[in-house]
Scaffold this motif. Sequence first.
Motif, PDB file in Angstrom:
ATOM      1  N   THR A   3       1.872   3.353  -9.457  1.00  0.00           N
ATOM      2  CA  THR A   3       1.015   4.104 -10.375  1.00  0.00           C
ATOM      3  C   THR A   3       1.850   4.957 -11.320  1.00  0.00           C
ATOM      4  OG1 THR A   3      -0.811   4.161  -8.784  1.00  0.00           O
ATOM      5  CG2 THR A   3      -0.826   5.832 -10.526  1.00  0.00           C
ATOM      6  N   LYS A   4       2.831   5.663 -10.767  1.00  0.00           N
ATOM      7  CA  LYS A   4       3.683   6.506 -11.614  1.00  0.00           C
ATOM      8  C   LYS A   4       4.471   5.668 -12.608  1.00  0.00           C
ATOM      9  CE  LYS A   4       7.398   9.910 -11.641  1.00  0.00           C
ATOM     10  NZ  LYS A   4       8.085   9.199 -12.759  1.00  0.00           N
ATOM     11  N   MET A  17       4.029  -5.875 -14.597  1.00  0.00           N
ATOM     12  CA  MET A  17       5.431  -5.490 -14.428  1.00  0.00           C
ATOM     13  C   MET A  17       5.587  -4.489 -13.283  1.00  0.00           C
ATOM     14  SD  MET A  17       8.614  -5.507 -15.008  1.00  0.00           S
ATOM     15  CE  MET A  17       8.750  -6.638 -16.383  1.00  0.00           C
ATOM     16  N   ALA A  18       4.698  -3.521 -13.204  1.00  0.00           N
ATOM     17  CA  ALA A  18       4.779  -2.531 -12.122  1.00  0.00           C
ATOM     18  C   ALA A  18       4.717  -3.221 -10.756  1.00  0.00           C
ATOM     19  CB  ALA A  18       3.650  -1.509 -12.261  1.00  0.00           C
ATOM     20  N   SER A  19       3.794  -4.168 -10.615  1.00  0.00           N
ATOM     21  CA  SER A  19       3.652  -4.865  -9.332  1.00  0.00           C
ATOM     22  C   SER A  19       4.852  -5.760  -9.052  1.00  0.00           C
ATOM     23  CB  SER A  19       2.362  -5.695  -9.334  1.00  0.00           C
ATOM     24  OG  SER A  19       1.222  -4.863  -9.356  1.00  0.00           O
ATOM     25  N   GLU A  61       0.841  -1.205   0.000  1.00  0.00           N
ATOM     26  CA  GLU A  61       0.000   0.000   0.000  1.00  0.00           C
ATOM     27  C   GLU A  61       0.872   1.250   0.000  1.00  0.00           C
ATOM     28  OE1 GLU A  61      -3.438   2.064  -0.318  1.00  0.00           O
ATOM     29  OE2 GLU A  61      -3.391  -0.130  -0.168  1.00  0.00           O
ATOM     30  N   GLU A  62       1.973   1.202   0.723  1.00  0.00           N
ATOM     31  CA  GLU A  62       2.894   2.334   0.783  1.00  0.00           C
ATOM     32  C   GLU A  62       3.439   2.688  -0.599  1.00  0.00           C
ATOM     33  OE1 GLU A  62       7.401   3.059   2.541  1.00  0.00           O
ATOM     34  OE2 GLU A  62       6.027   1.755   3.665  1.00  0.00           O
ATOM     35  N   TYR A  63       3.617   1.676  -1.450  1.00  0.00           N
ATOM     36  CA  TYR A  63       4.197   1.908  -2.773  1.00  0.00           C
ATOM     37  C   TYR A  63       3.147   2.073  -3.873  1.00  0.00           C
ATOM     38  CZ  TYR A  63       8.677   0.741  -0.654  1.00  0.00           C
ATOM     39  OH  TYR A  63       9.800   0.744   0.140  1.00  0.00           O
ATOM     40  N   LYS A  64       1.890   2.268  -3.490  1.00  0.00           N
ATOM     41  CA  LYS A  64       0.831   2.411  -4.502  1.00  0.00           C
ATOM     42  C   LYS A  64       1.127   3.568  -5.457  1.00  0.00           C
ATOM     43  CE  LYS A  64      -3.620   2.278  -3.352  1.00  0.00           C
ATOM     44  NZ  LYS A  64      -4.927   2.772  -2.810  1.00  0.00           N
ATOM     45  N   SER A  65       1.521   4.715  -4.932  1.00  0.00           N
ATOM     46  CA  SER A  65       1.753   5.867  -5.807  1.00  0.00           C
ATOM     47  C   SER A  65       2.978   5.638  -6.693  1.00  0.00           C
ATOM     48  CB  SER A  65       1.922   7.146  -4.984  1.00  0.00           C
ATOM     49  OG  SER A  65       3.025   7.045  -4.107  1.00  0.00           O
ATOM     50  N   ASP A  66       4.004   4.950  -6.176  1.00  0.00           N
ATOM     51  CA  ASP A  66       5.182   4.645  -6.992  1.00  0.00           C
ATOM     52  C   ASP A  66       4.825   3.702  -8.141  1.00  0.00           C
ATOM     53  OD1 ASP A  66       7.710   5.674  -5.284  1.00  0.00           O
ATOM     54  OD2 ASP A  66       6.183   4.895  -3.937  1.00  0.00           O
ATOM     55  N   LEU A 119       3.728   2.702 -13.807  1.00  0.00           N
ATOM     56  CA  LEU A 119       2.828   2.186 -14.848  1.00  0.00           C
ATOM     57  C   LEU A 119       2.471   3.283 -15.838  1.00  0.00           C
ATOM     58  CD1 LEU A 119       1.077   0.093 -16.186  1.00  0.00           C
ATOM     59  CD2 LEU A 119      -0.696   0.522 -14.467  1.00  0.00           C
ATOM     60  N   ARG A 120       2.191   4.466 -15.351  1.00  0.00           N
ATOM     61  CA  ARG A 120       1.855   5.572 -16.261  1.00  0.00           C
ATOM     62  C   ARG A 120       3.030   5.885 -17.181  1.00  0.00           C
ATOM     63  NH1 ARG A 120      -0.297  10.779 -13.743  1.00  0.00           N
ATOM     64  NH2 ARG A 120      -0.896  11.102 -15.916  1.00  0.00           N
ATOM     65  N   ASP A 121       4.242   5.793 -16.658  1.00  0.00           N
ATOM     66  CA  ASP A 121       5.428   6.012 -17.502  1.00  0.00           C
ATOM     67  C   ASP A 121       5.503   4.959 -18.608  1.00  0.00           C
ATOM     68  OD1 ASP A 121       6.117   8.160 -15.947  1.00  0.00           O
ATOM     69  OD2 ASP A 121       7.864   7.211 -15.014  1.00  0.00           O
ATOM     70  N   MET A 122       5.223   3.706 -18.278  1.00  0.00           N
ATOM     71  CA  MET A 122       5.258   2.647 -19.288  1.00  0.00           C
ATOM     72  C   MET A 122       4.159   2.839 -20.328  1.00  0.00           C
ATOM     73  SD  MET A 122       6.328  -0.886 -17.301  1.00  0.00           S
ATOM     74  CE  MET A 122       5.248  -0.704 -15.883  1.00  0.00           C
ATOM     75  N   ILE A 123       2.970   3.187 -19.874  1.00  0.00           N
ATOM     76  CA  ILE A 123       1.856   3.431 -20.801  1.00  0.00           C
ATOM     77  C   ILE A 123       2.214   4.534 -21.787  1.00  0.00           C
ATOM     78  CG2 ILE A 123      -0.482   4.401 -20.928  1.00  0.00           C
ATOM     79  CD1 ILE A 123      -1.104   2.819 -18.336  1.00  0.00           C
ATOM     80  N   ALA A 124       2.938   5.545 -21.304  1.00  0.00           N
ATOM     81  CA  ALA A 124       3.268   6.707 -22.139  1.00  0.00           C
ATOM     82  C   ALA A 124       4.287   6.386 -23.232  1.00  0.00           C
ATOM     83  CB  ALA A 124       3.798   7.840 -21.262  1.00  0.00           C
ATOM     84  N   ILE A 125       4.889   5.193 -23.172  1.00  0.00           N
ATOM     85  CA  ILE A 125       5.884   4.796 -24.174  1.00  0.00           C
ATOM     86  C   ILE A 125       5.249   3.771 -25.105  1.00  0.00           C
ATOM     87  CG2 ILE A 125       8.156   3.772 -24.554  1.00  0.00           C
ATOM     88  CD1 ILE A 125       8.808   4.542 -21.602  1.00  0.00           C
ATOM     89  N   PRO A 126       4.893   4.142 -26.333  1.00  0.00           N
ATOM     90  CA  PRO A 126       4.334   3.140 -27.251  1.00  0.00           C
ATOM     91  C   PRO A 126       5.298   1.958 -27.376  1.00  0.00           C
ATOM     92  CG  PRO A 126       4.084   5.347 -28.157  1.00  0.00           C
ATOM     93  CD  PRO A 126       4.965   5.473 -26.942  1.00  0.00           C
ATOM     94  N   SER A 127       4.757   0.746 -27.229  1.00  0.00           N
ATOM     95  CA  SER A 127       5.641  -0.435 -27.178  1.00  0.00           C
ATOM     96  C   SER A 127       4.967  -1.638 -27.816  1.00  0.00           C
ATOM     97  CB  SER A 127       6.029  -0.745 -25.728  1.00  0.00           C
ATOM     98  OG  SER A 127       4.888  -0.877 -24.906  1.00  0.00           O
ATOM     99  N   GLU A 128       4.526  -1.445 -29.056  1.00  0.00           N
ATOM    100  CA  GLU A 128       3.958  -2.581 -29.774  1.00  0.00           C
ATOM    101  C   GLU A 128       5.048  -3.628 -30.030  1.00  0.00           C
ATOM    102  OE1 GLU A 128       1.486  -1.499 -33.146  1.00  0.00           O
ATOM    103  OE2 GLU A 128       1.013   0.424 -32.204  1.00  0.00           O
ATOM    104  N   SER A 129       4.630  -4.842 -30.344  1.00  0.00           N
ATOM    105  CA  SER A 129       5.571  -5.935 -30.570  1.00  0.00           C
ATOM    106  C   SER A 129       6.675  -5.516 -31.540  1.00  0.00           C
ATOM    107  CB  SER A 129       4.844  -7.148 -31.138  1.00  0.00           C
ATOM    108  OG  SER A 129       4.016  -7.732 -30.167  1.00  0.00           O
TER     109      SER A 129
END
Length: 403
Positions: A20-21, A117-119, A13-18, A23-33
Amino acid sequence: MSLDFKQILAKAEEYKSDMTKFLRDMIAIPSESCQEKEVVLRIKEEMEKVGFDKVEIDPMGNILGYIGNGSRLIAMDAHIDTVGIGDISLWEVDPYKGKEEGDVIYGRGGSDQEGGMASMVYAGKIIKDLGLLDDYTLVVVGSVQEEDCDGLCWQYIINEDKLKPEFVVSTEPTSCRIYRGHRGRMEIKVTVKGVSCHGSAPERGDNAIFKMAPILMELRALHENLKDDPFLGKGSLTVSEIFFTSPSRCAVADSCTISIDRRLTAGEDDKLAIQQIKNLPSVKAANAEVTMYTYERPSYTGLVYPTECYFPTWTIPEDHPACQTLVDVYKGLFDEEPVVDKWTFSTNGVSIMGRYGIPVVGFGPGHEKEAHAPNEKQFKSHLVKAAAMYAAIPLMYVKKYAK
């Protein structure tokens, strides 16, 4: 070292915000196969930041992060490539912004499958923080090209990297349930030949498209009669593509090809599925060619690792030590019985367990229905639950089940 489940949950729970950030960084990088390089480098940065003992990128481009140096090797896997965004008009949010709305994180790859991956990365940090180490080595794998060719990455990891864990936790989305298998699949091609002629006198030729028509009808009937299984469900078949060749739109087609998506239940394999199609009267009458597709697309590193497009069915028993480890951890963390089920879609387990017999058990944040859908969602609460699970699994296994 003993497991303090409340302490593990509190750390997650302590690392929820980390998480989240990240995962958002990974989402922001297009990474199709075959385009995963930048997201792999971002994952490497995070693994090093939280204190992984060793981080490597193999020649195929998979990233492997290590925690501990014990004799028992346990792996966790997330494919970090995504599909495309499809029709952008179907998205109500930017697919690459990772918009937050309460518990929800939107974006392509959030559930399928960068949330896992984030988890996993923060599970590594929890293990280090709380000293949950023992006689095990945990390797956290970010695998490439899964959306293009599921399991290819693990064929490479097992055969070339020589990584053979005792079991693998797949972090594909399971709605925080425990999954122990899924149907296999294969990609089949059926081709018929004709003879072209001018469209004004079609009787002079042999129309390959017409020759394909009865094959299509018999394939639809074959689907209805495929084998069923009480756990995995029914085998299935659908025609997913159709192609033709012709000299022009004013000519009779001289070839016609279809692609078949075949899902394989228990007791079905590639030889059976191919032979079922070859046995159809219409296939015999048309002298059709029935073959399996192959995959030879280079990874982002340029490496080519050819394989047949056959992805075997797999399950592990519910009483298998790997599955029971996850059940025990779930009950310890959440004080309730988990749901033990299966995926509908296919995962890297087709190679890990299907080809090589290395047990796989699934637990992942997010919902399977979010995969490949517009407005894909992940849930912060799921990231926390998954991180706690992943942090506790290795020690539980070594203490209770490893012989």
